[in-house]
Design a protein around this motif. Structure first.
Motif, PDB file in Angstrom:
ATOM      1  N   GLY A 143       0.846  -1.186   0.000  1.00 33.09           N
ATOM      2  CA  GLY A 143       0.000   0.000   0.000  1.00 33.09           C
ATOM      3  C   GLY A 143       0.881   1.236   0.000  1.00 33.09           C
ATOM      4  O   GLY A 143       1.971   1.237   0.571  1.00 33.09           O
ATOM      5  N   PHE A 144       0.417   2.290  -0.645  1.00 33.06           N
ATOM      6  CA  PHE A 144       1.230   3.494  -0.778  1.00 33.06           C
ATOM      7  C   PHE A 144       0.555   4.726  -0.200  1.00 33.06           C
ATOM      8  O   PHE A 144       0.947   5.853  -0.491  1.00 33.06           O
ATOM      9  N   SER A 145      -0.443   4.528   0.643  1.00 31.47           N
ATOM     10  CA  SER A 145      -1.161   5.662   1.212  1.00 31.47           C
ATOM     11  C   SER A 145      -0.290   6.468   2.169  1.00 31.47           C
ATOM     12  O   SER A 145      -0.649   7.592   2.531  1.00 31.47           O
ATOM     13  N   GLY A 146       0.860   5.959   2.538  1.00 25.40           N
ATOM     14  CA  GLY A 146       1.776   6.673   3.419  1.00 25.40           C
ATOM     15  C   GLY A 146       2.591   7.739   2.730  1.00 25.40           C
ATOM     16  O   GLY A 146       3.278   8.524   3.379  1.00 25.40           O
ATOM     17  N   ALA A 147       2.525   7.802   1.411  1.00 22.69           N
ATOM     18  CA  ALA A 147       3.256   8.839   0.673  1.00 22.69           C
ATOM     19  C   ALA A 147       2.445  10.129   0.682  1.00 22.69           C
ATOM     20  O   ALA A 147       1.221  10.119   0.821  1.00 22.69           O
ATOM     21  N   ALA A 148       3.142  11.243   0.524  1.00 19.44           N
ATOM     22  CA  ALA A 148       2.461  12.533   0.424  1.00 19.44           C
ATOM     23  C   ALA A 148       1.579  12.551  -0.817  1.00 19.44           C
ATOM     24  O   ALA A 148       1.848  11.858  -1.807  1.00 19.44           O
ATOM     25  N   LYS A 149       0.527  13.346  -0.771  1.00 16.16           N
ATOM     26  CA  LYS A 149      -0.357  13.509  -1.938  1.00 16.16           C
ATOM     27  C   LYS A 149       0.453  14.067  -3.102  1.00 16.16           C
ATOM     28  O   LYS A 149       1.403  14.821  -2.904  1.00 16.16           O
ATOM     29  N   PRO A 150       0.102  13.692  -4.343  1.00 21.19           N
ATOM     30  CA  PRO A 150       0.916  14.052  -5.507  1.00 21.19           C
ATOM     31  C   PRO A 150       1.290  15.532  -5.637  1.00 21.19           C
ATOM     32  O   PRO A 150       2.446  15.850  -5.940  1.00 21.19           O
ATOM     33  N   ASP A 151       0.366  16.449  -5.392  1.00 23.06           N
ATOM     34  CA  ASP A 151       0.702  17.865  -5.558  1.00 23.06           C
ATOM     35  C   ASP A 151       1.739  18.321  -4.533  1.00 23.06           C
ATOM     36  O   ASP A 151       2.683  19.047  -4.868  1.00 23.06           O
ATOM     37  N   ILE A 152       1.610  17.841  -3.312  1.00 20.04           N
ATOM     38  CA  ILE A 152       2.586  18.177  -2.270  1.00 20.04           C
ATOM     39  C   ILE A 152       3.906  17.469  -2.550  1.00 20.04           C
ATOM     40  O   ILE A 152       4.985  18.056  -2.434  1.00 20.04           O
ATOM     41  N   ALA A 153       3.832  16.203  -2.933  1.00 16.19           N
ATOM     42  CA  ALA A 153       5.039  15.415  -3.206  1.00 16.19           C
ATOM     43  C   ALA A 153       5.851  16.035  -4.338  1.00 16.19           C
ATOM     44  O   ALA A 153       7.076  16.133  -4.250  1.00 16.19           O
ATOM     45  N   LYS A 154       5.171  16.478  -5.391  1.00 21.06           N
ATOM     46  CA  LYS A 154       5.887  17.078  -6.521  1.00 21.06           C
ATOM     47  C   LYS A 154       6.606  18.349  -6.092  1.00 21.06           C
ATOM     48  O   LYS A 154       7.776  18.559  -6.429  1.00 21.06           O
ATOM     49  N   ALA A 155       5.927  19.187  -5.341  1.00 20.21           N
ATOM     50  CA  ALA A 155       6.543  20.432  -4.882  1.00 20.21           C
ATOM     51  C   ALA A 155       7.766  20.148  -4.011  1.00 20.21           C
ATOM     52  O   ALA A 155       8.809  20.809  -4.150  1.00 20.21           O
ATOM     53  N   LEU A 156       7.667  19.166  -3.118  1.00 21.56           N
ATOM     54  CA  LEU A 156       8.792  18.838  -2.244  1.00 21.56           C
ATOM     55  C   LEU A 156       9.937  18.180  -3.010  1.00 21.56           C
ATOM     56  O   LEU A 156      11.110  18.436  -2.721  1.00 21.56           O
TER      57      LEU A 156
END
Length: 148
Positions: free
Chosen positions: A92-105
């Protein structure tokens, strides 16, 4: 943030059979933003990686950092570093940041390395990428800002 770092003689990333980033000697950095991460987290991780002594000195000891060697970094987004394999056989990958936040980071992390005068190439966030590398060592490290 989580990062898997590999010391490489060379590395490249391609999308649709077109190379979009490539480096010579340096580090391939697979990076994953987590929900709690901030720009400060990305900056701290970039600083830590830039100073890790992973490269050989004249005596053959791992005593030099990316900053000291003038090596480059290939930064590739990798949400699967957030995999939860505790239940069953399908991660499961729900522990990753949401895509818009992840891309910015992810982009901020790459920019933080650039601000340290490290040459940086990147993959394409969210794309199906092919990564090629020649391990040097091999030297591979796992970093997690939540569990340093």
């Amino acid at each position: 943030m989580r990062a898997l770092i590999q010391r490489v003689a060379q590395a490249s990333v391609s999308v649709d059979n077109a190379t979009i980033g490539q480096i010579g000697p340096g580090l391939l950095i697979l990076v994953c933003a987590m929900p709690e991460d901030t720009e400060k987290t990305a900056e701290a991780l970039a600083t830590k990686i830039s100073k890790l002594r992973l490269f050989k000195d004249d005596a053959g000891k791992m005593n030099l950092s990316l900053l000291q060697t003038g090596g480059a970094a290939l930064v590739v987004s990798q949400f699967t570093l957030a995999a939860d394999t505790s239940r069953g056989n399908r991660p499961g990958f729900s522990g990753a940041a949401k895509p818009d936040i992840a891309k910015a980071l992810y982009l901020h992390f790459a920019d933080a390395l650039r601000a340290l005068d490290i040459p940086v190439e990147t993959g394409q966030f969210g794309a199906d990428m092919s990564v090629a590398l020649t391990n040097d060592g091999p030297v591979t490290l796992w970093l997690d800002t939540q569990n340093p």
